[in-house]
Design a protein around this motif. Structure first.
Motif, PDB file in Angstrom:
ATOM      1  N   PHE A  38      -2.133   4.884 -10.381  1.00  0.00           N
ATOM      2  CA  PHE A  38      -1.982   5.357  -9.011  1.00  0.00           C
ATOM      3  C   PHE A  38      -2.833   6.612  -8.815  1.00  0.00           C
ATOM      4  O   PHE A  38      -3.365   7.180  -9.764  1.00  0.00           O
ATOM      5  CB  PHE A  38      -0.506   5.657  -8.721  1.00  0.00           C
ATOM      6  N   THR A  85       4.841   0.568   0.780  1.00  0.00           N
ATOM      7  CA  THR A  85       5.958   0.549  -0.175  1.00  0.00           C
ATOM      8  C   THR A  85       6.353   1.956  -0.618  1.00  0.00           C
ATOM      9  O   THR A  85       7.403   2.132  -1.235  1.00  0.00           O
ATOM     10  CB  THR A  85       5.599  -0.285  -1.420  1.00  0.00           C
ATOM     11  N   ASN A  86       5.507   2.939  -0.333  1.00  0.00           N
ATOM     12  CA  ASN A  86       5.795   4.310  -0.802  1.00  0.00           C
ATOM     13  C   ASN A  86       4.879   5.293  -0.079  1.00  0.00           C
ATOM     14  O   ASN A  86       3.847   4.901   0.467  1.00  0.00           O
ATOM     15  CB  ASN A  86       5.551   4.406  -2.325  1.00  0.00           C
ATOM     16  N   LEU A 110       5.372   7.409  -8.875  1.00  0.00           N
ATOM     17  CA  LEU A 110       5.148   6.080  -8.309  1.00  0.00           C
ATOM     18  C   LEU A 110       5.261   5.022  -9.403  1.00  0.00           C
ATOM     19  O   LEU A 110       5.007   5.315 -10.576  1.00  0.00           O
ATOM     20  CB  LEU A 110       3.748   6.019  -7.693  1.00  0.00           C
ATOM     21  N   THR A 117       6.955  -0.742  -5.894  1.00  0.00           N
ATOM     22  CA  THR A 117       6.135  -1.599  -5.022  1.00  0.00           C
ATOM     23  C   THR A 117       6.827  -2.947  -4.826  1.00  0.00           C
ATOM     24  O   THR A 117       6.998  -3.421  -3.692  1.00  0.00           O
ATOM     25  CB  THR A 117       4.735  -1.818  -5.649  1.00  0.00           C
ATOM     26  N   ALA A 137       0.828  -1.205   0.000  1.00  0.00           N
ATOM     27  CA  ALA A 137       0.000   0.000   0.000  1.00  0.00           C
ATOM     28  C   ALA A 137       0.857   1.248   0.000  1.00  0.00           C
ATOM     29  O   ALA A 137       2.045   1.209   0.331  1.00  0.00           O
ATOM     30  CB  ALA A 137      -0.901   0.002   1.244  1.00  0.00           C
ATOM     31  N   GLY A 138       0.222   2.362  -0.376  1.00  0.00           N
ATOM     32  CA  GLY A 138       0.874   3.661  -0.263  1.00  0.00           C
ATOM     33  C   GLY A 138       0.446   4.304   1.046  1.00  0.00           C
ATOM     34  O   GLY A 138      -0.706   4.170   1.470  1.00  0.00           O
ATOM     35  N   MET A 181      -5.080  -1.066  -3.756  1.00  0.00           N
ATOM     36  CA  MET A 181      -5.961  -1.530  -4.834  1.00  0.00           C
ATOM     37  C   MET A 181      -6.522  -2.928  -4.579  1.00  0.00           C
ATOM     38  O   MET A 181      -6.945  -3.605  -5.516  1.00  0.00           O
ATOM     39  CB  MET A 181      -5.188  -1.535  -6.157  1.00  0.00           C
TER      40      MET A 181
END
Ligand code: HPA
Length: 266
Positions: A184, A226-227, A237, A242, A109-110, A203
Motif C-alpha cells: 500500500f 474500501t478504506n 491497511l 479490502t 480503491a483507497g 492498483m
C-alpha cells in the motif's frame, strides 16, 4: 482466430454480449444477480491469465443482468502479479473479437478525499498513471499512440450518474491514480496523490483502460472505496479490509449498474 477466441466462442454458443464487466477485489457478488449464468473458468480458455489474488474467482460468467446480455470477468490479473502491465491484453482482445463494444471496469480503491468514505462508490472521470508503466510499451503499430483525452466515455458516465440518481445511491465522481502495488502507499504518497489531483488510489484499472481504448472499446469505470488512504486514519491497511468492505460498496454499485445497463446497452 486465436485459440482463446475459438474456445470462448465455442463455450458462449449463440451468446454475443456487447457489454463486458470486470469485477474487482471482493466485488464478486454482482455475479449472483446474473440470470441463467454460464460459468467458464479462465483456466479453460487458452492464454487467459489466472489471478492468484484472494477475493478473485477467476471465471467468466455469461448471462443476463437487468435484462441485458453481459459477459462478466470475475477476477483480473494485476500488474503487480507478474510485472507485465499488458497482462490483461489477451483477455480484452478476446472480448473485442467476440463482439464486446463496451467495457465496465470496477475496482476496490483507497480514498484520498475525506468526502468519499469507505463503503461508498466513485465514478472514475479520469485517471493519473503514476506507475510509470504502460501496457502499450513494445506494441509496434502506430495505434500505440492511443488518445486518452476521452478515455472514460462521457455518455456512459452520464448514464451511470443518472442511474445512481434514479435508484437513490450516492455516486461520487473523481480521479483515480494508479500505483503499482502490491504494498500500500505511505502517508506521504497519499498526501502527494491528493495534491496532484487524485480522489482515489488503486492498483488496477488504468492498464485495462489504456488497452481497451487501444482496442477501440468504450470504457466506463467505478471504484468501490474500501478504506481511507494511508495516514488519513490511525489504522494500518490490509487486503482483509479490502475484501471485507468491498461487498458493502459492491452492493451499491450493483444497484447502480443494474439500473444503468439497459441504457448502456442501447
Ligand atoms: N491503496 C491502493 N489500492 C487499494 C487501496 C489503497 O488504499 N484500497 C483498496 N485498494
Amino acid at each position: 482466430m486465436s485459440r482463446a477466441v475459438r474456445a470462448l466462442i465455442e463455450r458462449l454458443g449463440e451468446r454475443r454480449p456487447r457489454v463486458a464487466l470486470v469485477l474487482g477485489s471482493g466485488l464478486g457478488a454482482l455475479v449472483d444477480a446474473v440470470e441463467a449464468p454460464l460459468r467458464i473458468p479462465y483456466a479453460e480458455i487458452p492464454g487467459f491469465p489466472v489471478s492468484a489474488v484472494s477475493g478473485h474467482a477467476d471465471e467468466i460468467v455469461a448471462g443476463r443482468l437487468a435484462g441485458v446480455e453481459v459477459l462478466i470477468l470475475s477476477g483480473r490479473i494485476h500488474y503487480y502479479e507478474s510485472g507485465d502491465a499488458a497482462a490483461m491484453r489477451p483477455m480484452l482482445e478476446a472480448l473485442k473479437a467476440v463482439g464486446v463494444e463496451i467495457l465496465v471496469l470496477t475496482n476496490a480503491a483507497g480514498s484520498v478525499n475525506a468526502a468519499i468514505a469507505p463503503g461508498e462508490v466513485m465514478l472514475i472521470d479520469d485517471h493519473i498513471n503514476f506507475s510509470g508503466r504502460n501496457p502499450l510499451i513494445s506494441e509496434p503499430s502506430d495505434a500505440r499512440f492511443t488518445g486518452m483525452t476521452t478515455a472514460y466515455d462521457a455518455a456512459l458516465r452520464e448514464t451511470l450518474a443518472a442511474a445512481a440518481a434514479d435508484v437513490g445511491e450516492t455516486l461520487h465522481r473523481g480521479v483515480y491514480m494508479w500505483f503499482s502495488g502490491p504494498s500500500f502507499e505511505t502517508p506521504a504518497e497519499i498526501r502527494m496523490a491528493r495534491v496532484l489531483g487524485a480522489d482515489a488510489v488503486g492498483m488496477s484499472t488504468v492498464p485495462e483502460t489504456i488497452l481497451a481504448r487501444f482496442l477501440g472499446l468504450r470504457v466506463v469505470a467505478a471504484s468501490v472505496v474500501t478504506n481511507y488512504g494511508a495516514g488519513m486514519t490511525g489504522d494500518e491497511l490490509s487486503h482483509t479490509e479490502t475484501k471485507d468492505v468491498a461487498p458493502r460498496g459492491g452492493a451499491k454499485l450493483a444497484r447502480i449498474l443494474a439500473a444503468a445497463l439497459p441504457e448502456i446497452a442501447t
